[in-house]
Design an enzyme around this catalytic site. Structure first.
Site, PDB file in Angstrom:
ATOM      1  N   SER A 152       7.214   6.179  13.749  1.00  7.74           N
ATOM      2  CA  SER A 152       7.070   5.376  12.517  1.00  7.74           C
ATOM      3  C   SER A 152       8.184   5.676  11.504  1.00  7.74           C
ATOM      4  CB  SER A 152       5.702   5.648  11.880  1.00  7.74           C
ATOM      5  OG  SER A 152       4.652   5.408  12.783  1.00  7.74           O
TER       6      SER A 152
ATOM      7  N   LYS B 143       0.839  -1.210   0.000  1.00  6.03           N
ATOM      8  CA  LYS B 143       0.000   0.000   0.000  1.00  6.03           C
ATOM      9  C   LYS B 143       0.866   1.249   0.000  1.00  6.03           C
ATOM     10  CE  LYS B 143      -1.128   1.729   3.878  1.00  6.03           C
ATOM     11  NZ  LYS B 143      -1.674   2.066   5.219  1.00  6.03           N
ATOM     12  N   SER B 144       1.857   1.278   0.903  1.00  8.05           N
ATOM     13  CA  SER B 144       2.687   2.479   1.057  1.00  8.05           C
ATOM     14  C   SER B 144       3.453   2.793  -0.221  1.00  8.05           C
ATOM     15  CB  SER B 144       3.665   2.287   2.215  1.00  8.05           C
ATOM     16  OG  SER B 144       2.959   2.153   3.424  1.00  8.05           O
TER      17      SER B 144
ATOM     18  N   ASN C 257     -10.646   6.490   3.607  1.00  6.74           N
ATOM     19  CA  ASN C 257      -9.897   6.531   4.864  1.00  6.74           C
ATOM     20  C   ASN C 257      -8.410   6.289   4.580  1.00  6.74           C
ATOM     21  OD1 ASN C 257      -9.382   6.782   7.554  1.00  6.74           O
ATOM     22  ND2 ASN C 257     -10.398   4.887   8.185  1.00  6.74           N
TER      23      ASN C 257
ATOM     24  N   HIS D 213      -9.550  -2.802   8.699  1.00  9.11           N
ATOM     25  CA  HIS D 213      -9.034  -3.994   8.013  1.00  9.11           C
ATOM     26  C   HIS D 213      -8.101  -4.819   8.887  1.00  9.11           C
ATOM     27  CE1 HIS D 213      -5.349  -1.478   6.585  1.00  9.11           C
ATOM     28  NE2 HIS D 213      -6.016  -0.799   7.497  1.00  9.11           N
ATOM     29  N   ARG D 214      -7.234  -4.135   9.652  1.00  7.58           N
ATOM     30  CA  ARG D 214      -6.265  -4.902  10.442  1.00  7.58           C
ATOM     31  C   ARG D 214      -6.907  -5.626  11.627  1.00  7.58           C
ATOM     32  NH1 ARG D 214      -2.052  -3.973   7.572  1.00  7.58           N
ATOM     33  NH2 ARG D 214      -1.765  -1.883   6.764  1.00  7.58           N
TER      34      ARG D 214
ATOM     35  N   ASP E 233       1.833  -0.982  12.274  1.00  4.62           N
ATOM     36  CA  ASP E 233       0.763  -1.769  11.638  1.00  4.62           C
ATOM     37  C   ASP E 233       0.916  -3.261  11.960  1.00  4.62           C
ATOM     38  OD1 ASP E 233       0.041   0.670  10.652  1.00  4.62           O
ATOM     39  OD2 ASP E 233       0.412   0.207   8.538  1.00  4.62           O
TER      40      ASP E 233
ATOM     41  N   LYS F 235      -9.839  -2.264   2.483  1.00  5.02           N
ATOM     42  CA  LYS F 235      -8.959  -1.082   2.511  1.00  5.02           C
ATOM     43  C   LYS F 235      -7.581  -1.401   1.929  1.00  5.02           C
ATOM     44  CE  LYS F 235      -7.537   2.742   5.522  1.00  5.02           C
ATOM     45  NZ  LYS F 235      -6.101   2.893   5.372  1.00  5.02           N
TER      46      LYS F 235
ATOM     47  N   LYS G  16      -5.633   5.843  14.193  1.00  4.38           N
ATOM     48  CA  LYS G  16      -5.632   5.161  12.899  1.00  4.38           C
ATOM     49  C   LYS G  16      -7.082   4.833  12.512  1.00  4.38           C
ATOM     50  CE  LYS G  16      -0.830   4.115  13.245  1.00  4.38           C
ATOM     51  NZ  LYS G  16       0.035   4.604  12.183  1.00  4.38           N
ATOM     52  N   GLU G  17      -7.326   3.696  11.845  1.00  6.65           N
ATOM     53  CA  GLU G  17      -8.661   3.417  11.314  1.00  6.65           C
ATOM     54  C   GLU G  17      -9.728   3.447  12.406  1.00  6.65           C
ATOM     55  OE1 GLU G  17      -5.932   2.678  10.119  1.00  6.65           O
ATOM     56  OE2 GLU G  17      -6.019   1.879   8.068  1.00  6.65           O
TER      57      GLU G  17
ATOM     58  N   ASP H 289      -7.737   1.836  -0.794  1.00  7.91           N
ATOM     59  CA  ASP H 289      -6.829   2.983  -0.605  1.00  7.91           C
ATOM     60  C   ASP H 289      -6.192   3.419  -1.925  1.00  7.91           C
ATOM     61  OD1 ASP H 289      -7.389   3.003   2.060  1.00  7.91           O
ATOM     62  OD2 ASP H 289      -5.312   2.756   2.749  1.00  7.91           O
TER      63      ASP H 289
ATOM     64  N   ARG I 144      -9.413  11.809  12.091  1.00  8.76           N
ATOM     65  CA  ARG I 144      -7.968  11.536  12.120  1.00  8.76           C
ATOM     66  C   ARG I 144      -7.212  12.859  11.948  1.00  8.76           C
ATOM     67  NH1 ARG I 144      -6.428   6.634   8.261  1.00  8.76           N
ATOM     68  NH2 ARG I 144      -4.490   6.839   9.447  1.00  8.76           N
TER      69      ARG I 144
ATOM     70  N   SER J  34       3.930   9.983  10.932  1.00  8.91           N
ATOM     71  CA  SER J  34       5.071  10.267  10.052  1.00  8.91           C
ATOM     72  C   SER J  34       4.591  10.690   8.670  1.00  8.91           C
ATOM     73  CB  SER J  34       5.950   9.017   9.921  1.00  8.91           C
ATOM     74  OG  SER J  34       5.282   8.021   9.160  1.00  8.91           O
ATOM     75  N   GLN J  35       3.321  10.463   8.373  1.00  6.49           N
ATOM     76  CA  GLN J  35       2.798  10.805   7.038  1.00  6.49           C
ATOM     77  C   GLN J  35       2.856  12.305   6.774  1.00  6.49           C
ATOM     78  OE1 GLN J  35      -1.068   8.984   6.682  1.00  6.49           O
ATOM     79  NE2 GLN J  35      -0.244   6.915   6.690  1.00  6.49           N
TER      80      GLN J  35
ATOM     81  N   ARG K 248       2.572   6.061  -2.933  1.00  7.63           N
ATOM     82  CA  ARG K 248       3.686   7.003  -3.157  1.00  7.63           C
ATOM     83  C   ARG K 248       4.109   6.985  -4.621  1.00  7.63           C
ATOM     84  NH1 ARG K 248       4.228   5.527   2.077  1.00  7.63           N
ATOM     85  NH2 ARG K 248       5.514   6.688   3.559  1.00  7.63           N
TER      86      ARG K 248
HETATM   87  O1  S3P Z   1       3.533   6.378   5.331  1.00  2.72           O
HETATM   88  C1  S3P Z   1       2.891   5.308   5.287  1.00  2.72           C
HETATM   89  O2  S3P Z   1       2.774   4.649   4.236  1.00  2.72           O
HETATM   90  C2  S3P Z   1       2.279   4.801   6.531  1.00  2.72           C
HETATM   91  C3  S3P Z   1       2.713   5.266   7.754  1.00  2.72           C
HETATM   92  C4  S3P Z   1       2.201   4.747   9.035  1.00  2.72           C
HETATM   93  O3  S3P Z   1       1.398   5.741   9.627  1.00  2.72           O
HETATM   94  P1  S3P Z   1       1.904   6.738  10.812  1.00  2.72           P
HETATM   95  O4  S3P Z   1       3.100   7.454  10.335  1.00  2.72           O
HETATM   96  O5  S3P Z   1       0.712   7.628  10.972  1.00  2.72           O
HETATM   97  O6  S3P Z   1       2.185   5.873  12.004  1.00  2.72           O
HETATM   98  C5  S3P Z   1       1.378   3.473   8.851  1.00  2.72           C
HETATM   99  O7  S3P Z   1       0.642   3.199  10.008  1.00  2.72           O
HETATM  100  C6  S3P Z   1       0.445   3.577   7.672  1.00  2.72           C
HETATM  101  O8  S3P Z   1      -0.323   2.417   7.505  1.00  2.72           O
HETATM  102  C7  S3P Z   1       1.219   3.788   6.400  1.00  2.72           C
HETATM  103  C1  PEP Z   2      -2.864   3.157   9.487  1.00  5.95           C
HETATM  104  C2  PEP Z   2      -3.170   2.603   8.327  1.00  5.95           C
HETATM  105  O1  PEP Z   2      -3.559   3.272   7.223  1.00  5.95           O
HETATM  106  P1  PEP Z   2      -3.395   4.771   6.679  1.00  5.95           P
HETATM  107  O2  PEP Z   2      -2.495   4.654   5.502  1.00  5.95           O
HETATM  108  O3  PEP Z   2      -4.782   5.185   6.289  1.00  5.95           O
HETATM  109  O4  PEP Z   2      -2.816   5.619   7.763  1.00  5.95           O
HETATM  110  C3  PEP Z   2      -3.091   1.131   8.159  1.00  5.95           C
HETATM  111  O5  PEP Z   2      -3.161   0.660   6.994  1.00  5.95           O
HETATM  112  O6  PEP Z   2      -2.951   0.397   9.149  1.00  5.95           O
END
Ligand code: S3P
Ligand code: PEP
Length: 431
Positions: free
Chosen positions: A198, A22-23, A93, A388-389, A315, A414, A342-343, A49, A123, A171-172, A27
């Site tokens: 994170s 996903k990440s 979300n 989802h988790r 996660d 998700k 989170k979710e 997502d 959030r 960290s996002q 990106r």
């Molecule tokens: O940058 C990312 O892809 C993510 C960062 C994490 O969030 P946080 O930085 O809010 O912990 C993680 O929980 C999320 O599922 C994905």
């Molecule tokens: C925190 C999560 O998602 P998000 O990318 O929406 O922050 C997750 O996938 O556990």
């Protein structure tokens, strides 16, 4: 409401090919869109997502073409500026869509609305908005201050100054600034104020930015300098590796139900911090082997209870909370306060649902302490809170000898829509 009853499976083994990360998927889509040139993105994740990011990019005038029925997509980069200057984006979300798009759109000299599901509007995003506003962005809250929905208006960013951002909630926010600010073309310094959580997700961000030709100079985790005059340039092709967080459920399945269970798509070569989940399993006594692109878990007896800081893998940490049900004593997971935003409030949800199974649980502000019961409650109905988790990690209870009922199993969409059918492909080769 739909329910799924999972019956006990005494022994599981097999190999799983992981869906894309996903990440990395979200990106890569954004960087490919912002770059000059065309990018072939291979093995993109197919989940809600990612659909939200794809839909948003479409509305912003980016051409993304799916190649046949494959998970390969051709993205035509727009060279730093979205052609559409007014759009209303719904991002579900998806934190990995919402936060980075907020920062990128703040630089686009347009009028944009960003909203999501009700939980997304709970959030926090205030630390990112504060950082962007400090640089001159025009962003207003359309509901509660500090939270989505947001409205962005044209502005002139003063990128020359140091941009401070708090990193202790998500960290996002830093990821979003790092990905967006090279678009100014100026030298930008981002200063993280206080603690950064994170951290491994920042490594993913920097890795992908460098593949798209943008270099960041950093001093530890506190100061990030993006030298001016850089532009995103397509590397031509990006392969999305498997999702390391999704891997955690199958590796835990190997740990709880014999194994060996092998996941393919992540390993020593992975850029995702969540591969470190395997180290935590190893600490619990699980036999782990790893190649460049695979990880395998095999049980070696009862799991050891541990006391660990899991801030680096928030996660996959949820999967450790379920593994704790099979441990020989009390397990403590620390430094996971981000679970609360989170979710769902995952600390509270996890404590509530583990107690339904008979576990003794202490819930702190940033930790959870779990003592397994002598025997698990059979047929506990697990609420999943549209998370989802929660659904994926509680499915593993069925590997501990107790049938379990998962409420609203489809919330896995998700990040992993066919999670339950993939889990079912692990063979029950009872010995
Ligand atoms: O940058 C990312 O892809 C993510 C960062 C994490 O969030 P946080 O930085 O809010 O912990 C993680 O929980 C999320 O599922 C994905
Ligand atoms: C925190 C999560 O998602 P998000 O990318 O929406 O922050 C997750 O996938 O556990």
């Amino acid at each position: 409401m739909e329910q799924l009853r999972l019956t006990p499976t005494p022994h599981l083994a097999g190999t799983i090919k992981l869906p894309g990360s996903k990440s990395i998927s979200n990106r890569t889509l954004l960087l490919a869109a912002l770059s000059s040139g065309t990018t072939l993105v291979r093995d993109l994740l197919d989940s809600d997502d990612i659909r939200h990011m794809l839909a948003a990019l479409g509305l912003l005038g980016v051409s993304v073409e799916q190649l046949g029925n494959s998970r390969d997509f051709r993205v035509q980069g727009v060279g730093g500026e979205f052609p559409v200057k007014s759009a209303d984006l719904f991002l579900g979300n998806a934190g990995t869509a919402f936060r980075p798009l907020t920062a990128a759109l703040a630089l686009m000299q347009g009028h944009y609305q960003l909203s999501g599901v009700a939980r997304m509007h709970e959030r926090p995003i205030g630390d990112l908005v504060d950082a962007l506003r400090a640089a001159g962005a025009q962003i207003s809250y359309q509901g509660n201050p500090g939270y989505p929905p947001l409205a962005i208006s044209p502005s002139n960013l003063r990128a020359g100054e140091v941009i401070p951002v708090k990193g202790n909630v998500s960290s996002q926010f830093l990821t979003a600034l790092l990905m967006a600010l090279p678009l100014t073309g100026e030298t930008v310094t981002i200063e993280v104020v206080g603690e950064l959580i994170s951290k491994p997700y920042i490594e993913i961000t920097l890795n992908l930015m460098s593949r798209f030709g943008v270099r960041v100079e950093r001093q530890g985790w506190q100061r990030f300098v993006i030298p001016g005059g850089q532009h995103y340039i397509s590397p031509g092709e990006v392969h999305v590796e498997g999702d390391a967080s999704s891997a955690s459920y199958f590796l835990a399945a190997g740990a709880l139900a014999g194994g060996p269970v092998r996941v393919e798509g992540v390993g020593n070569n992975s850029i995702q911090g969540d591969v470190k989940f395997a180290d935590t399993l190893r600490q619990m006594g699980v036999a782990i082997t790893m190649g460049d692109n695979w990880i395998e878990a095999t049980a070696t007896g009862k799991l050891k209870a541990i006391d660990v800081d899991l801030n680096h893998i928030p996660d996959a940490a949820m999967t450790i909370a379920i593994a704790a049900l099979a441990a020989d004593g009390t397990t403590t997971l620390r430094n996971i306060e981000s679970w609360r935003v989170k979710e769902t409030d995952r600390l509270s949800a996890m404590a509530t649902e583990l107690r339904k199974l008979g576990a003794t649980v202490e819930e702190g502000q940033d930790y959870i302490r779990i003592t397994p019961p002598a025997s698990l409650t059979a047929d506990a109905e697990i609420d999943t809170y549209d998370d989802h988790r929660m659904a994926m990690c509680f499915s593993l209870v069925s590997l501990l000898g107790a049938p379990v009922i998962i409420n609203d199993p489809k919330c896995v969409a998700k990040t992993f829509p066919d999670y339950f059918s993939v889990l079912a492909t692990l063979a029950d080769n009872t010995r």
